[in-house]
Write a protein that holds these residues in place. Sequence first.
Motif, PDB file in Angstrom:
ATOM      1  N   GLN A  68       0.826  -1.208   0.000  1.00  0.00           N
ATOM      2  CA  GLN A  68       0.000   0.000   0.000  1.00  0.00           C
ATOM      3  C   GLN A  68       0.861   1.259   0.000  1.00  0.00           C
ATOM      4  OE1 GLN A  68      -2.476  -1.243   3.485  1.00  0.00           O
ATOM      5  NE2 GLN A  68      -4.141  -0.335   2.304  1.00  0.00           N
ATOM      6  N   ILE A  69       1.862   1.262   0.844  1.00  0.00           N
ATOM      7  CA  ILE A  69       2.713   2.444   0.951  1.00  0.00           C
ATOM      8  C   ILE A  69       3.454   2.692  -0.363  1.00  0.00           C
ATOM      9  CG2 ILE A  69       4.695   3.444   2.164  1.00  0.00           C
ATOM     10  CD1 ILE A  69       3.823   1.913   4.640  1.00  0.00           C
ATOM     11  N   ILE A  70       3.992   1.620  -0.959  1.00  0.00           N
ATOM     12  CA  ILE A  70       4.727   1.763  -2.225  1.00  0.00           C
ATOM     13  C   ILE A  70       3.812   2.306  -3.315  1.00  0.00           C
ATOM     14  CG2 ILE A  70       5.908   0.480  -4.049  1.00  0.00           C
ATOM     15  CD1 ILE A  70       6.888  -1.438  -1.813  1.00  0.00           C
ATOM     16  N   ARG A  71       2.596   1.748  -3.401  1.00  0.00           N
ATOM     17  CA  ARG A  71       1.646   2.222  -4.407  1.00  0.00           C
ATOM     18  C   ARG A  71       1.252   3.674  -4.175  1.00  0.00           C
ATOM     19  NH1 ARG A  71      -4.269   0.415  -3.529  1.00  0.00           N
ATOM     20  NH2 ARG A  71      -3.906   2.006  -1.934  1.00  0.00           N
ATOM     21  N   ASN A  72       0.926   4.007  -2.930  1.00  0.00           N
ATOM     22  CA  ASN A  72       0.463   5.363  -2.624  1.00  0.00           C
ATOM     23  C   ASN A  72       1.550   6.403  -2.870  1.00  0.00           C
ATOM     24  OD1 ASN A  72      -1.905   4.151  -1.865  1.00  0.00           O
ATOM     25  ND2 ASN A  72      -1.496   4.274   0.335  1.00  0.00           N
ATOM     26  N   MET A  73       2.787   6.048  -2.590  1.00  0.00           N
ATOM     27  CA  MET A  73       3.868   7.025  -2.744  1.00  0.00           C
ATOM     28  C   MET A  73       4.220   7.275  -4.210  1.00  0.00           C
ATOM     29  SD  MET A  73       4.369   8.188   0.181  1.00  0.00           S
ATOM     30  CE  MET A  73       2.668   7.792   0.643  1.00  0.00           C
ATOM     31  N   ARG A  74       3.871   6.347  -5.079  1.00  0.00           N
ATOM     32  CA  ARG A  74       4.094   6.593  -6.515  1.00  0.00           C
ATOM     33  C   ARG A  74       3.281   7.797  -6.992  1.00  0.00           C
ATOM     34  NH1 ARG A  74       3.554   0.766  -7.483  1.00  0.00           N
ATOM     35  NH2 ARG A  74       5.636  -0.156  -7.668  1.00  0.00           N
ATOM     36  N   SER A  75       2.117   8.018  -6.377  1.00  0.00           N
ATOM     37  CA  SER A  75       1.247   9.111  -6.805  1.00  0.00           C
ATOM     38  C   SER A  75       1.828  10.474  -6.481  1.00  0.00           C
ATOM     39  CB  SER A  75      -0.131   8.980  -6.144  1.00  0.00           C
ATOM     40  OG  SER A  75      -0.028   9.152  -4.734  1.00  0.00           O
ATOM     41  N   ILE A  76       2.837  10.532  -5.618  1.00  0.00           N
ATOM     42  CA  ILE A  76       3.458  11.823  -5.297  1.00  0.00           C
ATOM     43  C   ILE A  76       4.927  11.853  -5.738  1.00  0.00           C
ATOM     44  CG2 ILE A  76       1.881  12.333  -3.395  1.00  0.00           C
ATOM     45  CD1 ILE A  76       4.004  11.441  -1.444  1.00  0.00           C
ATOM     46  N   GLY A  77       5.280  10.926  -6.622  1.00  0.00           N
ATOM     47  CA  GLY A  77       6.597  11.003  -7.247  1.00  0.00           C
ATOM     48  C   GLY A  77       7.703  10.232  -6.578  1.00  0.00           C
ATOM     49  N   PHE A  78       7.394   9.328  -5.614  1.00  0.00           N
ATOM     50  CA  PHE A  78       8.433   8.559  -4.928  1.00  0.00           C
ATOM     51  C   PHE A  78       8.375   7.103  -5.380  1.00  0.00           C
ATOM     52  CE2 PHE A  78       7.715  11.654  -1.206  1.00  0.00           C
ATOM     53  CZ  PHE A  78       8.584  12.575  -1.783  1.00  0.00           C
ATOM     54  N   ASP A  79       9.449   6.620  -5.985  1.00  0.00           N
ATOM     55  CA  ASP A  79       9.528   5.225  -6.434  1.00  0.00           C
ATOM     56  C   ASP A  79      10.324   4.439  -5.395  1.00  0.00           C
ATOM     57  OD1 ASP A  79       9.563   2.847  -7.727  1.00  0.00           O
ATOM     58  OD2 ASP A  79      10.761   3.507  -9.442  1.00  0.00           O
ATOM     59  N   LEU A  80       9.636   3.975  -4.355  1.00  0.00           N
ATOM     60  CA  LEU A  80      10.304   3.259  -3.271  1.00  0.00           C
ATOM     61  C   LEU A  80      10.724   1.852  -3.674  1.00  0.00           C
ATOM     62  CD1 LEU A  80       8.060   4.341  -0.237  1.00  0.00           C
ATOM     63  CD2 LEU A  80      10.122   5.443  -1.151  1.00  0.00           C
ATOM     64  N   GLN A  81      10.046   1.267  -4.649  1.00  0.00           N
ATOM     65  CA  GLN A  81      10.379  -0.096  -5.066  1.00  0.00           C
ATOM     66  C   GLN A  81      11.806  -0.175  -5.595  1.00  0.00           C
ATOM     67  OE1 GLN A  81       8.328  -2.883  -4.697  1.00  0.00           O
ATOM     68  NE2 GLN A  81      10.252  -3.922  -5.209  1.00  0.00           N
ATOM     69  N   THR A  82      12.259   0.885  -6.257  1.00  0.00           N
ATOM     70  CA  THR A  82      13.636   0.908  -6.766  1.00  0.00           C
ATOM     71  C   THR A  82      14.642   0.763  -5.630  1.00  0.00           C
ATOM     72  OG1 THR A  82      12.969   2.320  -8.609  1.00  0.00           O
ATOM     73  CG2 THR A  82      15.310   2.269  -8.079  1.00  0.00           C
ATOM     74  N   HIS A  83      14.386   1.446  -4.529  1.00  0.00           N
ATOM     75  CA  HIS A  83      15.300   1.369  -3.384  1.00  0.00           C
ATOM     76  C   HIS A  83      15.260  -0.022  -2.750  1.00  0.00           C
ATOM     77  CE1 HIS A  83      15.662   5.569  -4.019  1.00  0.00           C
ATOM     78  NE2 HIS A  83      14.514   5.903  -3.466  1.00  0.00           N
ATOM     79  N   ILE A  84      14.067  -0.645  -2.749  1.00  0.00           N
ATOM     80  CA  ILE A  84      13.954  -2.008  -2.212  1.00  0.00           C
ATOM     81  C   ILE A  84      14.758  -2.974  -3.067  1.00  0.00           C
ATOM     82  CG2 ILE A  84      12.351  -3.901  -1.753  1.00  0.00           C
ATOM     83  CD1 ILE A  84      10.216  -1.812  -1.123  1.00  0.00           C
ATOM     84  N   ASP A  85      14.657  -2.831  -4.377  1.00  0.00           N
ATOM     85  CA  ASP A  85      15.390  -3.713  -5.293  1.00  0.00           C
ATOM     86  C   ASP A  85      16.903  -3.561  -5.127  1.00  0.00           C
ATOM     87  OD1 ASP A  85      12.938  -4.494  -6.242  1.00  0.00           O
ATOM     88  OD2 ASP A  85      12.973  -3.145  -7.974  1.00  0.00           O
ATOM     89  N   LYS A  86      17.346  -2.365  -4.765  1.00  0.00           N
ATOM     90  CA  LYS A  86      18.780  -2.121  -4.567  1.00  0.00           C
ATOM     91  C   LYS A  86      19.266  -2.563  -3.187  1.00  0.00           C
ATOM     92  CE  LYS A  86      19.151   1.833  -7.721  1.00  0.00           C
ATOM     93  NZ  LYS A  86      19.458   3.296  -7.803  1.00  0.00           N
ATOM     94  N   GLY A  87      18.344  -2.971  -2.327  1.00  0.00           N
ATOM     95  CA  GLY A  87      18.724  -3.405  -0.980  1.00  0.00           C
ATOM     96  C   GLY A  87      18.949  -2.261  -0.019  1.00  0.00           C
ATOM     97  N   LEU A  88      18.477  -1.063  -0.374  1.00  0.00           N
ATOM     98  CA  LEU A  88      18.657   0.099   0.497  1.00  0.00           C
ATOM     99  C   LEU A  88      17.465   0.328   1.413  1.00  0.00           C
ATOM    100  CD1 LEU A  88      20.191   2.609  -2.081  1.00  0.00           C
ATOM    101  CD2 LEU A  88      21.395   1.390  -0.265  1.00  0.00           C
ATOM    102  N   LEU A  89      16.304  -0.165   1.040  1.00  0.00           N
ATOM    103  CA  LEU A  89      15.081   0.055   1.813  1.00  0.00           C
ATOM    104  C   LEU A  89      14.438  -1.279   2.154  1.00  0.00           C
ATOM    105  CD1 LEU A  89      12.925   2.005   2.957  1.00  0.00           C
ATOM    106  CD2 LEU A  89      11.848   1.996   0.691  1.00  0.00           C
TER     107      LEU A  89
END
Length: 569
Positions: free
Chosen positions: A320-341
Amino acid sequence: MSLETANTPNSYLSSLPKTLTGITGLDEITKGGLPKGRPTLICGSAGCGKTLFSIEFIVRGALEFNEPGVFMAFEEKSEELAQNVASLGFDLNQLQKDKLIKLDHVHIERSEIEETGEYDLDGLFIRLGYAIDQIGAKRVVLDTIENLFSGLSNQGILRAELRRLFEWLKARKVTTIITGERGDGTLTRHGLEEYVSDCVILLDHRVNNQISTRLLRIVKYRGSMHGTNEYPFLINEKGISVLPVTSLTLDHPVSSERVSSGIPALDKMLDGQGFFKGSSILISGTAGTGKTSIAASFANEACLRNERCIYFAFEESSFQIIRNMRSIGFDLQTHIDKGLLKFQASRPTLNGLEMHLVAIHKQIKEFKPSVVILDPITNLITVGSVSDVKSMLIRLIDFLQAEQITVLFTALTLNNVINEQTDEGVSSLVDAWLLVKDIEFNGERNRGLYVMKSRGMKHSNQVREFIITDKGLDLVDVYLGSEGVLTGSAREAQQLLEETGIVLREYATNRKDREIERKKLILESKIASLKEEFESVQDELNKTYIEDELRKEVMEKNREQMTRSRHNE
């Protein structure tokens, strides 16, 4: 953890050799482990983790400290024991093949035990001694001692045999754990084992409000300093983890380095540089004011700096958080894939407060983040009182400050003055406190943000309108009207009014400039005309003067000529 050296005031500590258990946190609490070559009693009620505690002591010793161990069970068979601990990653069968441990099940039938003065444990000593010699054991576990003396009620015989058992174990110089069931009003059923043991550890499994918590306490430890508080411990797929985070000393290191909030306008309010690294931050506000968005912005900025961040969510799933944050310009999934988040999402009712603290501590130790986010902490009240939540957060903040980890909390407040000032008592603990509140005006609901406090730095005292767009978060400059701070359409109307005033002023200025220029031209024309008239008069006057001079000059020449003519006659 190293012991004190002989030249320190506590040099007596070094005279007591200790054996590291390898159990996370326990060696810190015991200042180095269990007494070496002496028996330790682990007591508690059924299901508190005594057997698992003991088996991990044996396995860790064999794998990590090259100390083989014997596990003598009086209840579970060796096959059952191996199956029960396989889920924790302990392969007891392989360890037996490698001669690192020895499992031995001793079946004792109560009917075969008679209370006579000749009752003794010689048979047990022979069997246990053979097992010790077979693998060169340094560690021994007896689980549980009640079964060994289940048929005895004569306190004299029982006390004598207990002392003989403990003395025999000391003579063999093996570090021993003996488990015991908790009695009624005593630590053990017989009430004698705790008196002859050199170290006594009590395990407790409590259930409050349908939430279970496991706790550990060192009741006594002869010849050694030790932690005396109750410490929560966690049993998961990696074994036991004890959390010794109970220090209340305020001697943590601090950093002057600053970290960005991810919102440039907010950084500007914080002396233009953001928060201190390793500080604690609270974002509080009513529902829907954007607390999670601010937290996500902070996490996103940390990952953009190539720093690790762990996000503990107690209200929304990570998806939910990842989806919701995309609407305001934050791509958190990229950081998860990199092992940073890393997201750790769960309902607060999954564990008690102490178990949440243990789980958070364990995740932080494993992931090693620079930033930690808890969103929202007010949900923890469902599993504990306000004072319990505050106590838990004090220990968490102490731990994170000692590790120089920046932590951001979000908290839900109600629309009343009391909640704004308290925020569950956390506001007094944190270094920076930001309040996001609703501003209702002109039939609209907008957001306002201001800095309640920020220790150690100059910060803005203004209320800023907080806006959420598809390109991120921003703070709008303050607009003041006759009725106070203007937000939303009222601010836009004020901006339009000011822009209209600017246009009108510019038009009036230009009109005045044109009029001045026209008058200037007229005046310059008049000046030119007067100048021409003056030059004409001047020329006329000069003409008369020149004519008189010429006439005078001619008359003078004629006179001279007439004079010369007379002389010639």
